[in-house]
Write an enzyme that holds these catalytic residues in place. Sequence first.
Site, PDB file in Angstrom:
ATOM      1  N   GLN A 255      19.082   0.994  44.504  1.00 43.18           N
ATOM      2  CA  GLN A 255      18.733  -0.408  44.766  1.00 43.18           C
ATOM      3  C   GLN A 255      17.241  -0.587  44.999  1.00 43.18           C
ATOM      4  O   GLN A 255      16.655  -1.606  44.628  1.00 43.18           O
ATOM      5  CB  GLN A 255      19.508  -0.935  45.967  1.00 43.18           C
ATOM      6  CG  GLN A 255      20.982  -1.097  45.702  1.00 43.18           C
ATOM      7  CD  GLN A 255      21.254  -1.913  44.448  1.00 43.18           C
ATOM      8  OE1 GLN A 255      21.049  -3.113  44.411  1.00 43.18           O
ATOM      9  NE2 GLN A 255      21.718  -1.249  43.398  1.00 43.18           N
ATOM     10  N   HIS A 258      15.098  -1.489  41.996  1.00 40.05           N
ATOM     11  CA  HIS A 258      15.217  -2.811  41.381  1.00 40.05           C
ATOM     12  C   HIS A 258      13.895  -3.575  41.437  1.00 40.05           C
ATOM     13  O   HIS A 258      13.480  -4.211  40.472  1.00 40.05           O
ATOM     14  CB  HIS A 258      16.289  -3.630  42.095  1.00 40.05           C
ATOM     15  CG  HIS A 258      17.604  -3.623  41.382  1.00 40.05           C
ATOM     16  ND1 HIS A 258      17.775  -4.136  40.126  1.00 40.05           N
ATOM     17  CD2 HIS A 258      18.832  -3.168  41.774  1.00 40.05           C
ATOM     18  CE1 HIS A 258      19.042  -3.997  39.757  1.00 40.05           C
ATOM     19  NE2 HIS A 258      19.701  -3.402  40.732  1.00 40.05           N
ATOM     20  N   GLU A 322      24.369  -7.571  50.638  1.00 33.35           N
ATOM     21  CA  GLU A 322      24.844  -7.865  49.282  1.00 33.35           C
ATOM     22  C   GLU A 322      25.822  -6.775  48.852  1.00 33.35           C
ATOM     23  O   GLU A 322      26.929  -7.049  48.396  1.00 33.35           O
ATOM     24  CB  GLU A 322      23.652  -7.918  48.325  1.00 33.35           C
ATOM     25  CG  GLU A 322      24.047  -8.119  46.873  1.00 33.35           C
ATOM     26  CD  GLU A 322      22.877  -7.905  45.915  1.00 33.35           C
ATOM     27  OE1 GLU A 322      22.994  -8.333  44.755  1.00 33.35           O
ATOM     28  OE2 GLU A 322      21.864  -7.299  46.306  1.00 33.35           O
ATOM     29  N   HIS A 323      25.399  -5.512  48.968  1.00 40.08           N
ATOM     30  CA  HIS A 323      26.242  -4.358  48.656  1.00 40.08           C
ATOM     31  C   HIS A 323      26.447  -3.552  49.944  1.00 40.08           C
ATOM     32  O   HIS A 323      25.489  -3.320  50.682  1.00 40.08           O
ATOM     33  CB  HIS A 323      25.583  -3.436  47.627  1.00 40.08           C
ATOM     34  CG  HIS A 323      25.160  -4.116  46.368  1.00 40.08           C
ATOM     35  ND1 HIS A 323      23.872  -4.537  46.143  1.00 40.08           N
ATOM     36  CD2 HIS A 323      25.870  -4.448  45.257  1.00 40.08           C
ATOM     37  CE1 HIS A 323      23.794  -5.090  44.939  1.00 40.08           C
ATOM     38  NE2 HIS A 323      24.980  -5.045  44.387  1.00 40.08           N
ATOM     39  N   ASP A 356      27.628  -2.229  39.464  1.00 43.41           N
ATOM     40  CA  ASP A 356      26.546  -2.835  38.677  1.00 43.41           C
ATOM     41  C   ASP A 356      26.870  -2.852  37.195  1.00 43.41           C
ATOM     42  O   ASP A 356      26.378  -3.705  36.458  1.00 43.41           O
ATOM     43  CB  ASP A 356      25.238  -2.052  38.881  1.00 43.41           C
ATOM     44  CG  ASP A 356      24.412  -2.584  40.032  1.00 43.41           C
ATOM     45  OD1 ASP A 356      24.779  -3.633  40.599  1.00 43.41           O
ATOM     46  OD2 ASP A 356      23.405  -1.954  40.378  1.00 43.41           O
ATOM     47  N   HIS A 415      41.665 -51.451  51.274  1.00 41.72           N
ATOM     48  CA  HIS A 415      42.492 -50.258  51.146  1.00 41.72           C
ATOM     49  C   HIS A 415      43.946 -50.593  51.521  1.00 41.72           C
ATOM     50  O   HIS A 415      44.890 -50.180  50.838  1.00 41.72           O
ATOM     51  CB  HIS A 415      41.985 -49.141  52.061  1.00 41.72           C
ATOM     52  CG  HIS A 415      40.817 -48.373  51.516  1.00 41.72           C
ATOM     53  ND1 HIS A 415      39.603 -48.955  51.303  1.00 41.72           N
ATOM     54  CD2 HIS A 415      40.705 -47.068  51.146  1.00 41.72           C
ATOM     55  CE1 HIS A 415      38.763 -48.039  50.835  1.00 41.72           C
ATOM     56  NE2 HIS A 415      39.405 -46.885  50.716  1.00 41.72           N
TER      57      HIS A 415
END
Length: 426
Positions: A255, A258, A322-323, A356, A415
């Site tokens: 990661q 990235h 996230e992970h 991934d 109504h």
Amino acid sequence: MKKIFNPQPETWSEICKRPTQTFTDVEETVKQIFKEVQQKGDKAIAKYASFFDGVNLENIQVTPEEIEIAKKEVSNELKEAIQLAKSNIEQFHSAQKTDKIVVETTIGVTCWQEKRPIQKVGLYIPGGTAPLFSTVLMLAVPSKLAGCKEIIMCTPSDKNGKINAAILYAADLCGVTKIYKVGGIQAIAGMTFGTETIPQVYKIFGPGNQFVTIAKQFASQNGVAIDMPAGPSELLVYADETAIPSFVASDLLSQAEHGKDSQVILVTTNKNVLNDVEEEVYKQLKELPRQEIAQVAINNSKLIFVENEKTALSLINEYGPEHFIVCSKNEDYFVDGIQNAGSIFIGNFTPESAGDYASGTNHTLPTNGYSKSYSGVNLDSFLKAMTFQKISETGIQNIGKAIETMAEAEGLQAHKNAVTLRLKNN
């Protein structure tokens, strides 16, 4: 990596901060580009493609000929890998289909829910230092399964005006309808407002850097839905003495490579694991082609020791990764107790890389703590749930009085009248 031992709960909010700029830091840049794209369309798109990507394009739409050339450039080995991944992603997302739900809530009152596809979707595919053809699969496969009619894709080209061949191959394989050589803020703005060339869409999907993330939030303020705020990638690993340090380090680095604004964290109840993983990280880092990028991310990352699993789980839920990878003899404790995470990977032989690419789950996930309130992309992300109801004469008799009473109590006479007239004619 920064080592932290037994942090007190009052310091957790500081520990959980991501190494990203705030909304305010990039707001003016995004606002300016959005305004210009809205007013000048393709002219503004070309201006910012030249400014940010260093490319001057006469035609931003990818032609069928370019796709055919790209397909020939992709090796058979890579094609087979992409096809395997596509098959697994299709299997997992197909299983998420649900049937129409029909309920007679009262005699004569039938309500039902059906899901219909979002007609026009825009997919943003990062293509800078790492052209993410895998993200094409993650977004195009479920959009096609959902039945979206127009699947628009934007991704930046290189300085020669070419898009990575694997991106084009995957897009063609998955049924993307139109592809544009546009990246960054201007791509999001183009899909938000539409230009002479780029169609306006109803919902935008896809990860990106901080600028793309803020741009998507701007899109949502201009009538276009977004999947989620998905920014720089992040990973948190919980590891005890049963974890294999080299595996853990490889996941952290996967990661970190990235981008420079990525963040990785190890939480452990074992100091030996902490030290062994740190040693492995720096050992493996030296061998990476993207060492420079990963090194900056590692500098923003943390090794955290806590005394017990209860504290570890509380800290992890506060971070909302996230992970989230669990390598523990008590993995069920963490699997059952995790409340805030985009995607969870369990055991020594479940690398985050599997999610991934090819296990079948989606890798477009909420970051920056948004896993506390957002889901990752799934089949329902490309669908709208619509409700229907049909009431018979008996049905309106059964619920009419309650409607009249409630409408009158709210002071909404029209109504009430809409029901009263029907009751009188029944």
